[in-house]
Design a protein around this motif. Sequence first.
Motif, PDB file in Angstrom:
ATOM      1  N   UNK A 194       0.814  -1.219   0.000  1.00  0.00           N
ATOM      2  CA  UNK A 194       0.000   0.000   0.000  1.00  0.00           C
ATOM      3  C   UNK A 194       0.848   1.270   0.000  1.00  0.00           C
ATOM      4  N   UNK A 195       1.984   1.249   0.700  1.00  0.00           N
ATOM      5  CA  UNK A 195       2.796   2.473   0.815  1.00  0.00           C
ATOM      6  C   UNK A 195       3.490   2.836  -0.488  1.00  0.00           C
ATOM      7  N   UNK A 231      -8.061   1.393  -8.609  1.00  0.00           N
ATOM      8  CA  UNK A 231      -7.307   0.853  -7.479  1.00  0.00           C
ATOM      9  C   UNK A 231      -8.275   0.496  -6.355  1.00  0.00           C
ATOM     10  N   UNK A 232      -7.940  -0.571  -5.649  1.00  0.00           N
ATOM     11  CA  UNK A 232      -8.767  -0.926  -4.496  1.00  0.00           C
ATOM     12  C   UNK A 232      -7.934  -1.704  -3.482  1.00  0.00           C
ATOM     13  N   UNK A 233      -8.294  -1.580  -2.218  1.00  0.00           N
ATOM     14  CA  UNK A 233      -7.576  -2.314  -1.177  1.00  0.00           C
ATOM     15  C   UNK A 233      -7.984  -3.779  -1.188  1.00  0.00           C
ATOM     16  N   UNK A 234      -6.993  -4.638  -1.042  1.00  0.00           N
ATOM     17  CA  UNK A 234      -7.257  -6.081  -1.014  1.00  0.00           C
ATOM     18  C   UNK A 234      -6.437  -6.702   0.120  1.00  0.00           C
ATOM     19  N   UNK A 235      -6.635  -7.984   0.343  1.00  0.00           N
ATOM     20  CA  UNK A 235      -5.764  -8.731   1.239  1.00  0.00           C
ATOM     21  C   UNK A 235      -5.272  -9.951   0.491  1.00  0.00           C
ATOM     22  N   UNK A 268      -2.195 -10.396   4.207  1.00  0.00           N
ATOM     23  CA  UNK A 268      -1.647  -9.063   4.452  1.00  0.00           C
ATOM     24  C   UNK A 268      -2.360  -8.033   3.583  1.00  0.00           C
ATOM     25  N   UNK A 269      -2.497  -6.792   4.090  1.00  0.00           N
ATOM     26  CA  UNK A 269      -3.139  -5.750   3.294  1.00  0.00           C
ATOM     27  C   UNK A 269      -2.261  -5.361   2.107  1.00  0.00           C
ATOM     28  N   UNK A 270      -2.864  -5.289   0.958  1.00  0.00           N
ATOM     29  CA  UNK A 270      -2.179  -4.891  -0.285  1.00  0.00           C
ATOM     30  C   UNK A 270      -3.080  -3.933  -1.040  1.00  0.00           C
ATOM     31  N   UNK A 271      -2.499  -3.242  -2.016  1.00  0.00           N
ATOM     32  CA  UNK A 271      -3.309  -2.451  -2.938  1.00  0.00           C
ATOM     33  C   UNK A 271      -3.285  -3.139  -4.288  1.00  0.00           C
ATOM     34  N   UNK A 272      -4.440  -3.178  -4.913  1.00  0.00           N
ATOM     35  CA  UNK A 272      -4.539  -3.760  -6.255  1.00  0.00           C
ATOM     36  C   UNK A 272      -4.732  -2.617  -7.240  1.00  0.00           C
ATOM     37  N   UNK A 273      -3.861  -2.587  -8.237  1.00  0.00           N
ATOM     38  CA  UNK A 273      -3.925  -1.578  -9.286  1.00  0.00           C
ATOM     39  C   UNK A 273      -4.316  -2.265 -10.583  1.00  0.00           C
ATOM     40  N   UNK A 274      -5.270  -1.694 -11.273  1.00  0.00           N
ATOM     41  CA  UNK A 274      -5.655  -2.216 -12.589  1.00  0.00           C
ATOM     42  C   UNK A 274      -5.554  -1.093 -13.604  1.00  0.00           C
ATOM     43  N   UNK A 275      -4.883  -1.376 -14.699  1.00  0.00           N
ATOM     44  CA  UNK A 275      -4.743  -0.369 -15.746  1.00  0.00           C
ATOM     45  C   UNK A 275      -4.761  -1.084 -17.097  1.00  0.00           C
ATOM     46  N   UNK A 276      -5.629  -0.620 -17.973  1.00  0.00           N
ATOM     47  CA  UNK A 276      -5.762  -1.212 -19.309  1.00  0.00           C
ATOM     48  C   UNK A 276      -5.053  -0.300 -20.307  1.00  0.00           C
ATOM     49  N   UNK A 277      -4.136  -0.885 -21.092  1.00  0.00           N
ATOM     50  CA  UNK A 277      -3.313  -0.098 -22.011  1.00  0.00           C
ATOM     51  C   UNK A 277      -3.183  -0.827 -23.352  1.00  0.00           C
ATOM     52  N   UNK A 293       8.538  -0.170  -6.665  1.00  0.00           N
ATOM     53  CA  UNK A 293       8.118  -1.160  -5.672  1.00  0.00           C
ATOM     54  C   UNK A 293       9.156  -2.248  -5.389  1.00  0.00           C
ATOM     55  N   UNK A 294      10.233  -2.303  -6.165  1.00  0.00           N
ATOM     56  CA  UNK A 294      11.227  -3.354  -5.917  1.00  0.00           C
ATOM     57  C   UNK A 294      12.225  -2.934  -4.827  1.00  0.00           C
ATOM     58  N   UNK A 295      12.163  -3.672  -3.724  1.00  0.00           N
ATOM     59  CA  UNK A 295      13.173  -3.494  -2.678  1.00  0.00           C
ATOM     60  C   UNK A 295      14.146  -4.657  -2.697  1.00  0.00           C
ATOM     61  N   UNK A 296      13.747  -5.728  -3.375  1.00  0.00           N
ATOM     62  CA  UNK A 296      14.573  -6.926  -3.395  1.00  0.00           C
ATOM     63  C   UNK A 296      14.331  -7.830  -2.210  1.00  0.00           C
ATOM     64  N   UNK A 297      13.166  -7.676  -1.595  1.00  0.00           N
ATOM     65  CA  UNK A 297      12.819  -8.520  -0.448  1.00  0.00           C
ATOM     66  C   UNK A 297      11.438  -9.124  -0.658  1.00  0.00           C
ATOM     67  N   UNK A 298      11.123 -10.217   0.048  1.00  0.00           N
ATOM     68  CA  UNK A 298       9.810 -10.835  -0.119  1.00  0.00           C
ATOM     69  C   UNK A 298       8.686  -9.838   0.142  1.00  0.00           C
ATOM     70  N   UNK A 299       7.628  -9.990  -0.638  1.00  0.00           N
ATOM     71  CA  UNK A 299       6.469  -9.127  -0.467  1.00  0.00           C
ATOM     72  C   UNK A 299       6.493  -7.881  -1.325  1.00  0.00           C
ATOM     73  N   UNK A 300       7.461  -7.773  -2.235  1.00  0.00           N
ATOM     74  CA  UNK A 300       7.522  -6.585  -3.095  1.00  0.00           C
ATOM     75  C   UNK A 300       6.304  -6.459  -4.001  1.00  0.00           C
ATOM     76  N   UNK A 301       5.626  -7.566  -4.257  1.00  0.00           N
ATOM     77  CA  UNK A 301       4.409  -7.488  -5.062  1.00  0.00           C
ATOM     78  C   UNK A 301       4.481  -8.363  -6.297  1.00  0.00           C
TER      79      UNK A 301
END
Length: 105
Positions: free
Chosen positions: A10-11, A30-34, A48-57, A73-81
């Motif tokens: 989410x952050x 965008x919407x909040x998901x788990x 865990x709380x996550x944000x879901x982004x949808x974009x059609x291109x 969003x890449x930190x190089x750790x688990x949970x990056x998405x």
Amino acid sequence: MKKIEAVLRPEDFEAIKKALKSAGFVSLTVYPVRGRGVQGGIPPYDLLPKMKLEIVVPDKDVEGVIDIIVKHSRRGIPGDGKIFVLPVYDAVRIRTGERGEEALY
Ligand SMILES: Nc1ncnc2c1ncn2[C@@H]1O[C@H](COP(=O)(O)OP(=O)(O)OP(=O)(O)O)[C@@H](O)[C@H]1O
Ligand SMILES: [Mg+2]
């Protein structure tokens, strides 16, 4: 056309939203998901709380959007998405009746 579905920390969403707009990708949903990935959550939290982004291109823009999302969003750790890319059959701008890619921008 493709739909890019991204499950994000989410952050990270605000920076991604801004960067997408700067690159000309204004429309999105965008919407909040788990959810959980391969680690299966962090005990005692199964989901865990996550944000879901949808974009059609258009197909030509898929890699550019993926690059923007990964950059912020890449930190190089688990949970990056995770990002999923799905085919989209059609789109309709209700106001004008435009179809397909013309309905996107
Ligand atoms: N195969 C999947 N199907 C549906 N949703 C998924 C899948 N994999 C991940 N997600 C969603 O993405 C979120 C983030 O996943 P996450 O980044 O933890 O992926 P991961 O495969 O566990 O990779 P990592 O090892 O880097 O954590 C999950 O909480 C879940 O909501
Ligand atoms: Mg994970």
